[in-house]
Design an enzyme around this catalytic site. Sequence first.
Site, short mmCIF file in Angstrom:
data_model
loop_
_atom_site.label_atom_id
_atom_site.label_comp_id
_atom_site.label_asym_id
_atom_site.label_seq_id
_atom_site.Cartn_x
_atom_site.Cartn_y
_atom_site.Cartn_z
N ASP A 44 3.48 11.82 5.05
CA ASP A 44 4.89 11.49 5.25
C ASP A 44 5.74 12.74 5.36
O ASP A 44 6.75 12.74 6.08
CB ASP A 44 5.38 10.61 4.10
CG ASP A 44 6.61 9.80 4.47
OD1 ASP A 44 6.66 9.28 5.61
OD2 ASP A 44 7.52 9.68 3.65
N CYS A 131 12.56 2.80 10.44
CA CYS A 131 12.11 3.58 9.28
C CYS A 131 13.15 3.52 8.17
O CYS A 131 12.84 3.24 7.01
CB CYS A 131 11.84 5.02 9.69
SG CYS A 131 11.33 6.08 8.32
N TYR A 135 12.61 1.18 4.71
CA TYR A 135 12.48 1.83 3.42
C TYR A 135 13.61 1.42 2.47
O TYR A 135 13.38 1.26 1.26
CB TYR A 135 12.43 3.36 3.58
CG TYR A 135 11.02 3.86 3.79
CD1 TYR A 135 10.41 4.68 2.84
CD2 TYR A 135 10.27 3.51 4.90
CE1 TYR A 135 9.11 5.14 3.01
CE2 TYR A 135 8.98 3.95 5.09
CZ TYR A 135 8.40 4.77 4.14
OH TYR A 135 7.11 5.21 4.31
N TYR A 157 14.55 5.17 -2.58
CA TYR A 157 14.87 4.30 -1.45
C TYR A 157 15.74 3.11 -1.84
O TYR A 157 16.31 2.46 -0.96
CB TYR A 157 13.58 3.87 -0.76
CG TYR A 157 12.87 5.06 -0.16
CD1 TYR A 157 13.46 5.79 0.86
CD2 TYR A 157 11.66 5.51 -0.67
CE1 TYR A 157 12.84 6.92 1.39
CE2 TYR A 157 11.03 6.64 -0.15
CZ TYR A 157 11.65 7.34 0.87
OH TYR A 157 11.04 8.47 1.39
N GLU A 194 5.20 1.71 11.48
CA GLU A 194 5.41 1.78 10.03
C GLU A 194 4.28 1.07 9.29
O GLU A 194 3.73 1.59 8.31
CB GLU A 194 6.76 1.13 9.66
CG GLU A 194 7.97 1.97 9.98
CD GLU A 194 8.10 3.18 9.07
OE1 GLU A 194 7.47 3.21 7.99
OE2 GLU A 194 8.83 4.10 9.44
#
Length: 211
Positions: A44, A131, A135, A157, A194
């Site tokens: 990541d 994304c 998240y 997040y 994802e």
Amino acid sequence: MSLSAELWAGSADLAGAALAHPFVTGIADGTLPRERFAGYVAQDAFFLEAFARAYALGVARSRDRATLEAFADLLAGVRGELRLHDGYAARWGIDLSVVEPVAATLAYTEFLLATAALGDVGEVCAAMTPCMRLYAHLGQALVPRATGPYREWVDTYADPGFEELAATLEALLDRLAAGTPAVRRAYRRAMELELAFFDAAWRGEGSVGGQ
């Protein structure tokens, strides 16, 4: 319904699959093996560097000050995520400078950078919004039940500041994009990538042990 809300609703199946994914549930209950999470952190971090470059291309291609400033704020926001990863790397002895991206990571970064370089700004927003929205969705859904060593990830997040960044990008998408087939494909493809990223992490691709 706004375009961003419509696109998110249209990918509810993928969002649900992500929330129920064993990698994500393992983060929530703390049962995910550490080497798999460490591998995810390394992959990541590589991904986020590409994400930052895509935002930078958005800054360069902005046609008005409001768009430029929004992309610049979003680019700055990536630094917070990278600091989270740097913290895990420092604690666990992971050298992020020597990370070799696995196939799922490369597929996602190449898609983002190609879209940022060749697509119009609306398509760039469509490729990047999933994304951020996913998240934020995961963090907010997991925070009431998250325990164990990955609680910091969930809190990052679930933070209102991250939700604000996701909403900023969605507002750009609504302002700059139309509901064209290209925009819809870019959004859906990002959501698929994802889920593939979580699949690779769950399988242990790119796993590192740390110290």
